[in-house]
Design a protein around this motif. Structure first.
Motif, PDB file in Angstrom:
ATOM      1  N   HIS A  46     -63.021  85.324  10.440  1.00 47.87           N
ATOM      2  CA  HIS A  46     -61.974  84.995   9.471  1.00 47.87           C
ATOM      3  C   HIS A  46     -62.317  83.731   8.682  1.00 47.87           C
ATOM      4  O   HIS A  46     -61.927  83.606   7.518  1.00 47.87           O
ATOM      5  N   ASN A  50     -62.711  84.122   4.622  1.00 47.35           N
ATOM      6  CA  ASN A  50     -61.669  83.525   3.789  1.00 47.35           C
ATOM      7  C   ASN A  50     -62.033  82.191   3.140  1.00 47.35           C
ATOM      8  O   ASN A  50     -61.325  81.767   2.222  1.00 47.35           O
ATOM      9  N   TRP A  59     -56.717  79.821  -2.154  1.00 40.35           N
ATOM     10  CA  TRP A  59     -56.057  79.348  -0.945  1.00 40.35           C
ATOM     11  C   TRP A  59     -56.313  77.856  -0.793  1.00 40.35           C
ATOM     12  O   TRP A  59     -57.372  77.365  -1.222  1.00 40.35           O
ATOM     13  N   TYR A  63     -54.174  76.134   4.529  1.00 42.87           N
ATOM     14  CA  TYR A  63     -53.675  77.482   4.785  1.00 42.87           C
ATOM     15  C   TYR A  63     -54.760  78.340   5.441  1.00 42.87           C
ATOM     16  O   TYR A  63     -54.492  79.101   6.387  1.00 42.87           O
ATOM     17  N   MET A  64     -55.986  78.233   4.946  1.00 43.44           N
ATOM     18  CA  MET A  64     -57.083  79.016   5.513  1.00 43.44           C
ATOM     19  C   MET A  64     -57.286  78.667   6.983  1.00 43.44           C
ATOM     20  O   MET A  64     -57.478  79.552   7.837  1.00 43.44           O
ATOM     21  N   HIS A  67     -54.484  80.102   9.034  1.00 39.49           N
ATOM     22  CA  HIS A  67     -54.573  81.564   9.035  1.00 39.49           C
ATOM     23  C   HIS A  67     -55.665  82.059   9.975  1.00 39.49           C
ATOM     24  O   HIS A  67     -55.451  83.056  10.699  1.00 39.49           O
ATOM     25  N   ARG A  68     -56.821  81.405  10.009  1.00 41.27           N
ATOM     26  CA  ARG A  68     -57.947  81.961  10.760  1.00 41.27           C
ATOM     27  C   ARG A  68     -57.670  81.996  12.265  1.00 41.27           C
ATOM     28  O   ARG A  68     -58.082  82.930  12.946  1.00 41.27           O
ATOM     29  N   SER A  70     -54.469  81.981  13.647  1.00 41.26           N
ATOM     30  CA  SER A  70     -53.328  82.878  13.887  1.00 41.26           C
ATOM     31  C   SER A  70     -53.760  84.337  13.776  1.00 41.26           C
ATOM     32  O   SER A  70     -53.346  85.182  14.578  1.00 41.26           O
ATOM     33  N   GLN A  71     -54.606  84.656  12.795  1.00 40.39           N
ATOM     34  CA  GLN A  71     -55.064  86.034  12.623  1.00 40.39           C
ATOM     35  C   GLN A  71     -55.990  86.448  13.760  1.00 40.39           C
ATOM     36  O   GLN A  71     -55.965  87.597  14.213  1.00 40.39           O
ATOM     37  N   HIS A  80     -47.752  85.799  17.905  1.00 39.53           N
ATOM     38  CA  HIS A  80     -47.881  85.090  16.633  1.00 39.53           C
ATOM     39  C   HIS A  80     -47.667  83.594  16.829  1.00 39.53           C
ATOM     40  O   HIS A  80     -46.830  83.175  17.622  1.00 39.53           O
ATOM     41  N   GLU A  83     -47.629  78.538  11.158  1.00 40.32           N
ATOM     42  CA  GLU A  83     -48.614  77.769  10.398  1.00 40.32           C
ATOM     43  C   GLU A  83     -48.721  76.355  10.948  1.00 40.32           C
ATOM     44  O   GLU A  83     -49.818  75.793  11.027  1.00 40.32           O
ATOM     45  N   GLY A  86     -50.875  76.481  13.881  1.00 42.37           N
ATOM     46  CA  GLY A  86     -52.260  76.655  13.458  1.00 42.37           C
ATOM     47  C   GLY A  86     -52.885  75.356  12.995  1.00 42.37           C
ATOM     48  O   GLY A  86     -54.053  75.075  13.277  1.00 42.37           O
TER      49      GLY A  86
END
Length: 235
Positions: A46, A50, A59, A63-64, A67-68, A70-71, A80, A83, A86
């Motif tokens: 990820h 991203n 982005w 945020y990236m 996200h990486r 959490s994803q 889950h 943010e 994360g």
């Protein structure tokens, strides 16, 4: 004939999974030891997938980063995280990265290449400040001039784009067909360098599987093989 060697940094010159594992245990302790390697590979996936969105301005870096992780957890069916969680993970991860050091076999390899006066360089993907801090923490300037270190964000290009390898050719005064790129990521490092006409050593110590036949020139699967391989190349 190979006359120059350029290295990737993350998970090539040090074990990146160790600081990642430490951060996960502190922030997301429900992750099992059995899932740690899989989670790390998803995290790298990820991140690589991203970061181009950050480079393009689509982005934010924050945020990236949120996200990486959490994803990656979602990919492995873990609950889950927000943010904010994360970003807290990123903070702890960066603190763990303050303790990274070169793998002992990488030190021996750099000493060997320096003794032979083989021209050396670095190409690493990532944010300029973040990657520069790692380069300093690893004390790579002992072997490699800082002007021979390229961080992708500072250039506007990134691996696997051939332009970043061509930039290294210009800055480091390299001949592509005489340069070996050493990296752990097949897509970014092997395919990227091959696309620029370089020789490649796939440092596949995570023993990743790829579809089809590998196009790398050399493949090794452990840190212990690195020095011996260089001795064969430059012996």
């Amino acid at each position: 004939m190979i006359k120059s060697v350029v290295f990737d940094v993350d998970d090539t010159m040090y074990d990146q999974q160790q600081p990642f594992r430490n951060a996960v245990k502190k922030v997301v302790p429900l992750v099992s030891d059995e899932d740690m390697s899989s989670l790390y590979l998803r995290f790298r996936h990820h991140s690589d997938e991203n970061f181009p969105k950050v480079m393009a301005g689509n982005w934010t870096l924050e945020y990236m980063r949120a996200h990486r992780i959490s994803q990656s957890l979602k990919d492995l069916d873990y609950p889950h995280i927000t943010e904010a969680d994360g970003l807290y993970f990123q903070q702890v991860y960066e603190e763990e990265l303050n303790n990274i050091c070169l793998h002992e076999e990488v030190k021996k390899t750099l000493d060997f290449l320096a003794e032979l006066e083989i021209p050396l360089g670095i190409i690493t993907n990532g944010p300029t400040d973040h990657q520069t801090k790692k380069l300093e923490q690893l004390q790579l300037a002992k072997w490699i001039p800082t002007q021979h270190m390229i961080v992708s964000q500072a250039t506007g290009y990134q691996k696997p784009e051939k332009e970043i390898f061509q930039l290294a050719e210009e800055r480091f005064n390299l001949s592509p067909q005489e340069t070996l790129y050493v990296g752990d990521n097949y897509d970014n490092d092997v395919l990227g360098a091959k696309g620029a006409g370089w020789k490649t050593l796939w440092f596949n110590h995570r023993e990743r599987k790829i579809e089809g036949t590998s196009t790398c020139d050399i493949e090794i699967t452990s840190f212990d093989q690195l020095l011996e391989t260089m001795k064969v190349i430059f012996g």
